[in-house]
Design an enzyme around this catalytic site. Structure first.
Site, PDB file in Angstrom:
ATOM      1  N   LYS A  37      20.958  15.940  -6.033  1.00 34.47           N
ATOM      2  CA  LYS A  37      21.166  14.304  -6.240  1.00 34.47           C
ATOM      3  C   LYS A  37      21.606  14.083  -7.557  1.00 34.47           C
ATOM      4  CE  LYS A  37      19.282  13.633  -1.817  1.00 34.47           C
ATOM      5  NZ  LYS A  37      20.080  12.927  -0.783  1.00 34.47           N
TER       6      LYS A  37
ATOM      7  N   LYS B  27       3.452   6.544   4.353  1.00 31.84           N
ATOM      8  CA  LYS B  27       2.977   5.273   4.199  1.00 31.84           C
ATOM      9  C   LYS B  27       2.597   4.561   5.823  1.00 31.84           C
ATOM     10  CE  LYS B  27       5.424   3.819   0.222  1.00 31.84           C
ATOM     11  NZ  LYS B  27       6.505   2.957  -0.261  1.00 31.84           N
TER      12      LYS B  27
ATOM     13  N   ARG C  74       1.136 -11.530   4.920  1.00 28.91           N
ATOM     14  CA  ARG C  74       2.615 -11.530   4.885  1.00 28.91           C
ATOM     15  C   ARG C  74       3.444 -11.245   6.026  1.00 28.91           C
ATOM     16  NH1 ARG C  74       3.639  -9.583  -1.587  1.00 28.91           N
ATOM     17  NH2 ARG C  74       2.340 -10.937  -2.523  1.00 28.91           N
TER      18      ARG C  74
ATOM     19  N   PRO D  94       0.875  -1.111   0.078  1.00 27.01           N
ATOM     20  CA  PRO D  94       0.133  -0.195  -0.061  1.00 27.01           C
ATOM     21  C   PRO D  94       0.774   1.165  -0.182  1.00 27.01           C
ATOM     22  CG  PRO D  94      -0.843  -1.565   1.618  1.00 27.01           C
ATOM     23  CD  PRO D  94       0.334  -2.116   1.197  1.00 27.01           C
ATOM     24  N   GLU D  95       0.605   2.136  -0.979  1.00 29.49           N
ATOM     25  CA  GLU D  95       1.244   3.425  -0.923  1.00 29.49           C
ATOM     26  C   GLU D  95       0.399   4.595  -0.317  1.00 29.49           C
ATOM     27  OE1 GLU D  95       2.991   4.073  -4.785  1.00 29.49           O
ATOM     28  OE2 GLU D  95       3.166   2.070  -5.108  1.00 29.49           O
TER      29      GLU D  95
ATOM     30  N   ARG E 146      12.735  -4.246  -8.812  1.00 31.49           N
ATOM     31  CA  ARG E 146      11.297  -3.635  -9.216  1.00 31.49           C
ATOM     32  C   ARG E 146      11.385  -3.761 -10.786  1.00 31.49           C
ATOM     33  NH1 ARG E 146      12.766  -0.176  -5.116  1.00 31.49           N
ATOM     34  NH2 ARG E 146      11.396  -0.159  -3.315  1.00 31.49           N
TER      35      ARG E 146
ATOM     36  N   HIS F  42      -6.016 -14.424   8.436  1.00 27.03           N
ATOM     37  CA  HIS F  42      -4.750 -13.883   8.871  1.00 27.03           C
ATOM     38  C   HIS F  42      -4.832 -12.786   9.900  1.00 27.03           C
ATOM     39  CE1 HIS F  42      -3.465 -16.411   5.470  1.00 27.03           C
ATOM     40  NE2 HIS F  42      -4.296 -15.755   4.753  1.00 27.03           N
TER      41      HIS F  42
END
Length: 283
Positions: A159, A61, A113, A2-3, A269, A94
């Protein structure tokens, strides 16, 4: 995982249903769900007993519940598959933690998880905001009313690494994960492998604006659900996955120019992009 939009959907659901309620019995069904609470399960359950929930908040998050008269908050991290569910009884497989509220509602934390969990943490004042200690190192997120895009642009211009890597760095800007990074970069017409300090202020601002816009759009549609692992407090899935322009669209036509969308590996990713709208930088 989840973001920001998904966590904010959960926070809003909790705010509507649990603020003003008092926590009764708390049961920890799996010790991993409280592994971040260093004093252990018994301490967590004892300290939550009788606590009245006075508010909810979020950064990036992470979300947390504020407790009446206490200088601590109940911090919740959903991890990869965490769910905060409300019902008359624990209602999901769960279930790792369950808390009985004074109106008979059970607040359940389910996590297939087991990467997420609950912990009590001290509240600290950081940069004009009061946040739990585990959240203090996180940058503000693009939906924070006090988010300073100009300041973040200045950071990004120092950066010398890929812009997507910087978007995923929660100490630069929080709340953005792989899905919304790809969506923001597609909207801004910037390839994720572009080096941040080589982008103009205008380009960097466009990326940050796109990140905020796409997350607002996702929030309006309940977030993004690809499977049953992300649901709101009522167990309902979001439907922004139907509106994704980049993520998961390898081999499909770009909605803007018609070119075939591509996928490539990035930081263990997958990144999805349009080779025409978002040309890859030359080495």
């Amino acid at each position: 995982m989840p973001e920001l939009p998904e966590v904010e959907v959960v926070r809003r659901g909790l705010h509507s249903h649990v603020v003003g309620k008092t926590i009764g019995a708390v049961r920890v069904h799996h010790p991993r769900a409280v592994r971040r609470h260093e004093a252990g399960p018994a301490d967590l359950t004892a300290r939550l007993l009788g606590a009245r929930i006075t508010g909810t908040d979020r950064r990036g998050k992470y979300l947390w519940l504020l407790l009446d008269g206490r200088d601590t908050a109940l911090v919740v991290h959903l991890g990869m598959s965490g769910q905060m569910l409300l019902g008359a009884v624990p209602r999901a497989e769960h279930v790792r933690i369950s808390a009985l509220l004074d109106d008979g509602t059970v607040l359940s934390f389910a996590d297939q998880r087991t990467f997420g969990g609950w912990m009590l943490a001290d509240l600290l004042e950081v940069d004009g905001s009061v946040v739990p200690e585990p959240v203090a190192h996180l940058a503000r997120d693009p939906l924070d009313p006090r988010f300073d895009a100009d300041a973040v642009v200045k950071v990004l211009r120092r950066k010398h690494s890929e812009i997507k890597r910087q978007l995923l760095d929660q100490q630069v800007v929080s709340g953005i994960g792989n899905i919304y990074a790809d969506e923001a970069l597609w909207r801004a017409k910037v390839h994720g492998a572009r080096i941040a300090d080589a982008l103009t202020r205008k380009q960097l601002t466009a990326v940050l604006d796109a990140a905020a816009d796409v997350m607002r759009d996702a929030l309006a549609k309940g977030g993004t659900s690809f499977d049953s692992l992300y649901v709101n407090v009522n167990g309902e899935s979001g439907y922004f996955d139907r509106s994704l322009d980049a993520y998961g669209r390898e081999g499909e036509s770009c909605r803007r120019c018609g070119a075939v969308m591509r996928r490539e590996k990035f930081m263990n990713r997958s990144s999805f992009y349009c080779p025409k709208c978002q040309p890859r930088p030359r080495l």
